[in-house]
Design a protein around this motif. Structure first.
Motif, PDB file in Angstrom:
ATOM      1  N   ARG A 117      21.727 -65.716   4.539  1.00  0.00           N
ATOM      2  CA  ARG A 117      20.694 -65.914   5.553  1.00  0.00           C
ATOM      3  C   ARG A 117      20.270 -67.378   5.639  1.00  0.00           C
ATOM      4  NH1 ARG A 117      16.547 -61.590   3.443  1.00  0.00           N
ATOM      5  NH2 ARG A 117      17.424 -62.473   1.521  1.00  0.00           N
ATOM      6  N   ARG A 142      20.166 -61.927  12.340  1.00  0.00           N
ATOM      7  CA  ARG A 142      19.014 -62.733  12.718  1.00  0.00           C
ATOM      8  C   ARG A 142      18.526 -62.345  14.111  1.00  0.00           C
ATOM      9  NH1 ARG A 142      18.171 -68.611  13.725  1.00  0.00           N
ATOM     10  NH2 ARG A 142      20.329 -68.604  14.377  1.00  0.00           N
ATOM     11  N   THR A 198      16.786 -58.818  13.667  1.00  0.00           N
ATOM     12  CA  THR A 198      15.525 -58.802  12.927  1.00  0.00           C
ATOM     13  C   THR A 198      14.548 -59.840  13.446  1.00  0.00           C
ATOM     14  OG1 THR A 198      16.383 -60.371  11.335  1.00  0.00           O
ATOM     15  CG2 THR A 198      16.617 -58.029  10.794  1.00  0.00           C
ATOM     16  N   ASP A 245      14.374 -62.648  12.362  1.00  0.00           N
ATOM     17  CA  ASP A 245      13.906 -63.325  11.153  1.00  0.00           C
ATOM     18  C   ASP A 245      14.445 -64.754  11.121  1.00  0.00           C
ATOM     19  OD1 ASP A 245      13.114 -64.124   8.715  1.00  0.00           O
ATOM     20  OD2 ASP A 245      14.260 -62.634   7.570  1.00  0.00           O
ATOM     21  N   ARG A 292      13.071 -67.213   9.196  1.00  0.00           N
ATOM     22  CA  ARG A 292      12.567 -67.956   8.041  1.00  0.00           C
ATOM     23  C   ARG A 292      13.712 -68.354   7.109  1.00  0.00           C
ATOM     24  NH1 ARG A 292       9.285 -63.406   5.534  1.00  0.00           N
ATOM     25  NH2 ARG A 292      11.224 -62.434   6.220  1.00  0.00           N
ATOM     26  N   HIS A 341      15.457 -68.240   3.494  1.00  0.00           N
ATOM     27  CA  HIS A 341      15.450 -67.287   2.379  1.00  0.00           C
ATOM     28  C   HIS A 341      16.128 -67.903   1.182  1.00  0.00           C
ATOM     29  CE1 HIS A 341      13.960 -63.786   4.560  1.00  0.00           C
ATOM     30  NE2 HIS A 341      14.596 -64.308   5.596  1.00  0.00           N
ATOM     31  N   PRO A 392      12.515 -57.474   8.121  1.00  0.00           N
ATOM     32  CA  PRO A 392      11.693 -57.772   9.302  1.00  0.00           C
ATOM     33  C   PRO A 392      12.208 -57.070  10.560  1.00  0.00           C
ATOM     34  CG  PRO A 392      12.455 -59.774   8.225  1.00  0.00           C
ATOM     35  CD  PRO A 392      13.202 -58.645   7.618  1.00  0.00           C
TER      36      PRO A 392
END
Ligand code: HEM
Ligand code: FES
Lengths: 370, 551
Positions: free
Chosen positions: B135, B357, B360, B362, B364, B366, B485
């Protein structure tokens, strides 16, 4: 590198703030780079020193391992000198001696280091900060501006003539390496897919005679009368091309003797003198030699992906991924009683290719093989 | 205790270098760079060290190997083949095996290292996948990894063909048969690769330059980039006590990690030497020289090609002629198995981080990885893909399967044709359930503690087993869990108008997938207050300091 007594990041660099477990900045003071002295790490959080007894024991074990590596290394060199090679057995002995001494040397070294790390070095639990990968907004803005400024200064945005001619200049130069690759291919292009359609079976020999079938390996011609036990098979190649790999990749045959009543309608009986049938041995899937034959079922089996062909019925596919039968070669018996090819395969042998088309239908129209 | 002064010679050299390179700044930042520890982080290292062994042994082989298809009569020391015609390449491989001291060892080590290289890479990749280590910000390194795997397969394929024995020739023939089946360009590609008709006289020397120069060069470049990115982005870490997205916890590069890496290299090298000594591999002298007219029965490719082999075996005999007699032959029984499974797997790998990605939302960074159970859909997809691969791989050896299991060869194929579709689905469902089961177990441990083995009698006579809180580090490991998420507005309970990105057919699909893929399936703290209320059920608190303080 001298003024290290602060915890502020150096601008523009990803300097970690103090890493717990590293000497304090004052102590970092570049002794490695020649400074005078540094004060000890003493008790640093995250660095859990080994007790002396363990360390001592570790030292002894590691030293033993390293000694083993030393000896095995010498054994390797000695083995190289002592064991000559030159046949299967001596090569095996040399391999064993060299290989096992090398193995012992490497594994002992590995073990020694592991013991060193585990028993002599401290246990570590250091913590280091991470930083977001992304640069901060200000930096990004600065880079963006600089980029635009540079582009403007260079004139590439303002001067289309410059830009376009540069692009034009690059195109043929970029193609040049591709052009250079052209001679990787064959020199005459006009007929190259056609080549795949023809084999030497369709050509007369130099003496103008029909080409004989010869046994793969011995090169002996085959007298029809001698090839007489039903169920017998032979791997066959064209006379005069016994060692021509390009030709063998298309022309190799599997020759099978049948009782006349065993042959079914798929097989062309006109091409089966005395019940002897010749099929291409090159699998129509991706070209492995279909080398296995099962007498009771008359199945030819390709060992690569198990395509199975019924030899009694025109070698049609009965199982597996091959989509087409193995082509049958028109053969006959010549004046001296030997097997010869009377014409080329009616369809291209071997794996399918784009330009091949429905060659089977074409052959049918011409009245050849079904 | 003083650590003393740096010895003169080292100090001198360092000053010399620092004066010229300013290396001190780099050293200061990196000597104590922290590397987290977990056994699964070593998998990639196996691949790395195998590659170094490949470079070393391969270079040795180049000193003796003759990449030529020139016809020669063998006159070396291996008696059974004396007087037989063969290519110079095969003859020189025989020479390496029997007439060069250490030659056989280097050949066998090279081949074993190749297997270990690919296997190490694959297992490493699985680790990265199942823990979600690909990620953000590590997508680029993931893509480099996919490229490395593809190139490694090519490198193995070209290397395998070099000795020009009967077995390697069979592989080459299959390669040719597959290449020539490609629509439109197939004949051209093969004629260019082989310099004319198959097998021609060029392919070994061409494969040689690919095998020892071009592909290793690219591999080396990509591996270096892979390492640099790993260094810059720092390693991910497993969830655990004191580990957060903002820190790295572990051992310093110097001296501990450096020494461990060295040991691990020696260990990999040693195991390869062990295999090269005692486990015979590719005894080319038994197969004889290549001829397209013959094949040794039961020939098997190296394991990493097995799934392609299986796919080829599985396929029914489909072929179409688009333009009748005019051409346009599409041998689907070759094209589909050669392109589709590989395409699905490689493309799937490459797009997964981006697809996840997208689903979700998401965005951020990780740095703490997931435990596989905590992202059940991802884990199920991964296992499902592995099952797909595995079925194909097993089918690549269906002749041996049928032999061992005493079933007819054809039946292994029929069963395989069904399994290749059904097994991945079953694997998906089963894995998903197992993941949720494991999550429940974690929740139970967090909620009720672990069984202590101590039996206690309560005042009213009931016997119960005392539960104690799990060990701190284990609890921290479990509490590293974080809900997968979902896109804002994607949840089924969300009211109001969906955000713009989630409108329209694609947007709605995206929202649906997001809701299914993400969310907390089994909340960790559900175990609390479910009515049992025994005093002895340890009250396990939320362990304030174990939770990452900052996010
Ligand atoms: C990086 C991944 C590599 C892989 C996966 C790989 C794989 C292989 C394989 C499977 C073989 C056949 C071995 C056998 O005979 O049993 C082979 C042969 C060979 N490789 Fe590599 N190799 C790699 C790198 C290299 C490098 C870097 C070099 C040279 C610098 C090299 C040089 C050779 C040579 C000369 C042969 C033919 C000699 C022989 O077969 O005995 N290889 N390779
Ligand atoms: S090559 Fe014969 S079945 Fe594939």
């Amino acid at each position: 590198m001298t003024d290290n007594n602060h915890d502020i990041e150096q601008p523009g660099e990803r300097v970690p703030k103090r890493v717990i477990g590293t000497p304090s900045h004052a102590a970092t003071g570049t002794p490695l780079l020649g400074a005078e002295e540094r004060t000890g790490p003493a008790e640093v959080p995250g660095v859990d020193l080994q007790d002396e007894a363990t360390a001592k024991k570790g030292e002894r074990i590691a030293a033993f391992c390293f000694l083993l590596t030393f000896l095995a290394g010498i054994a390797f060199i000695v083995s190289y000198v002592a064991f000559q090679v030159g046949d299967l057995d001596s090569a095996a002995t040399s391999n064993l001696a060299l290989g096992s001494s090398l193995t012992v040397a490497l594994l002992a070294l590995a073990s020694g280091i592991v013991v060193w790390v585990r028993m002599v070095m401290p246990k570590y639990k250091l913590v280091q900060e991470r930083h977001e990968m992304a640069s901060d907004g200000e930096t990004r803005a600065y880079v963006g501006e600089t980029f635009l400024q540079g582009a403007a200064e260079s004139g590439i945005t303002k001067r289309p003539l410059l830009r376009r001619t540069l692009l034009a200049a690059a195109a043929p130069l970029g193609l040049a390496p591709l052009v250079l690759l052209k001679d990787l291919g064959p020199h005459e292009y006009a007929d190259f897919p056609k080549k795949l359609r023809h084999t030497v079976w369709g050509e007369k020999t130099k003496e103008g005679k029909q080409r004989r079938l010869v046994v793969e390996g011995t090169g002996a011609p085959i007298r029809a009368a001698d090839f007489n036990s039903p169920g017998g098979i032979l791997s066959v190649v064209p006379e005069g091309y016994e060692h021509d790999l390009n030709e063998l990749a298309k022309s190799t045959l599997i020759l099978i003797k049948f009782r006349p009543e065993e042959l079914k309608s798929g097989t062309n009986r006109n091409w089966a003198p005395d019940g002897i049938v010749a099929y291409s041995k090159i699998c129509t899937h991706v070209g492995c030699p279909a080398a296995l034959y099962e007498q009771t079922t008359h199945h030819i089996l390709c060992p690569c992906h198990q395509s199975t062909f019924d030899a009694a019925d025109g070698a049609k596919v009965v199982f597996g991924p091959a989509a087409r039968p193995l082509p049958q070669l028109p053969i006959a018996v010549d004046g001296e009683g030997y097997l010869v090819a009377t014409a080329d395969f009616p369809v291209p042998p071997g794996p399918s290719f784009w330009e091949r088309g429905d060659a089977e239908a074409e052959a049918r129209e011409k009245g050849g093989q079904s | 205790m003083s650590t003393g002064t740096v010895p003169k010679p080292i100090a001198g050299t360092s000053s010399f270098l620092d004066d010229r390179l300013g290396a001190g700044n780099f050293m200061r930042r990196n000597l104590r760079k922290v590397f987290p520890d977990h056994w699964s982080f070593l998998l990639g290292e196996i691949a790395l060290y195998s590659f170094i062994v490949l470079l070393l042994t391969g270079t040795f082989l180049t000193f003796f190997f003759k990449p030529s298809m020139e016809h020669v009569i063998y006159e070396g020391s291996y008696a059974p083949l004396q007087g037989i015609g063969m290519s110079a390449a095969y003859a020189s491989t025989l020479e390496i095996s029997f007439d060069v001291r250490g030659g056989l060892l280097m050949r066998q080590m090279h081949h074993w290292a190749a297997l270990l290289f690919v296997a190490g890479m694959m297992v490493h990749m699985l680790r990265v996948f199942f823990t979600g280590a690909y990620r953000k910000p590590r997508e680029l390194n993931w893509l480099i990894g996919v490229g490395l795997l593809t190139l490694a397969l090519l490198e193995g394929l070209t290397g395998y063909s070099l000795p020009d024995d009967l077995l390697s020739g069979a592989g080459l023939r299959i390669t040719e048969g597959v290449a020539i089946s490609l629509p439109l360009v197939g004949t051209w590609i093969t004629f260019f690769l082989f310099g004319g008709e198959y097998p021609g006289e060029d392919v070994i020397s061409r494969f040689y330059s690919l095998h020892i120069l071009l592909i290793p060069g690219i591999l080396l470049g990509l591996i270096s980039a892979h390492m640099i990115l790993m260094w810059v982005q720092k390693h991910t870490q497993m969830p655990g006590k004191g580990r957060t997205n903002k820190n790295v916890v572990g051992a310093p590069f110097y001296p501990a990690f450096m020494a461990k890496a060295g040991a691990y290299f020696m260990f990999t090298f040693g195991v390869i030497a062990l295999l090269g000594t005692f486990a015979q591999i590719n005894p080319i002298w038994l197969f004889g020289p290549y001829t397209p007219a013959d094949i040794s029965a039961g020939s098997q490719p190296d394991f990493y090609m097995g799934f392609l082999e299986g796919a080829l075996r599985l396929m029914p005999s489909w072929e179409v002629n688009l333009f009748g007699q005019g051409g346009g032959t599409l041998p689907l029984s070759v094209l589909i198995p050669a392109l589709v499974p590989m395409g699905i797997i490689m493309t799937g790998l490459a797009v997964y981080p981006f697809a996840e990605r997208w689903i979700t939302g998401d965005n951020r960074e990780h740095h703490v990885v997931d435990r596989p159970r905590n992202n059940p859909h991802r884990t199920a997809i991964g296992i499902s893909a592995m099952t797909f691969y595995g079925v194909l791989w097993l089918l690549g050896a269906n002749d041996e399967l049928s032999w061992v299991l005493h079933v007819s060869l054809n039946w292994t194929t029929y069963v395989g044709r069904v399994l290749v579709f059904v097994a991945p689905v079953i694997a998906y469902v089963v894995t998903y359930r197992i993941c949720l089961g494991l999550q429940r177990k974690d929740a139970a441990i967090i909620g009720h503690g672990v069984e202590s083995g101590v039996i206690k009698r309560l005042p009213h006579g009931e016997y119960i087993e005392v539960h104690v809180p799990p060990a701190q580090d284990i609890e921290a490991h479990m509490r590293g869990k974080e809900a997968v998420p979902t896109l804002p507005g994607a949840g089924n309970g969300s009211d109001g108008v969906p955000p713009k990105a989630l409108r329209g057919p694609i947007g709605r699909l995206r929202a649906k997938m997001s809701a299914a893929y993400g969310g907390e399936k089994i909340p960790l703290d559900d175990g609390h207050g479910d009515g049992h209320g025994h005093d002895d059920h340890a009250a396990v608190g939320a362990g304030g300091d174990d939770k990452p303080a900052v996010h």
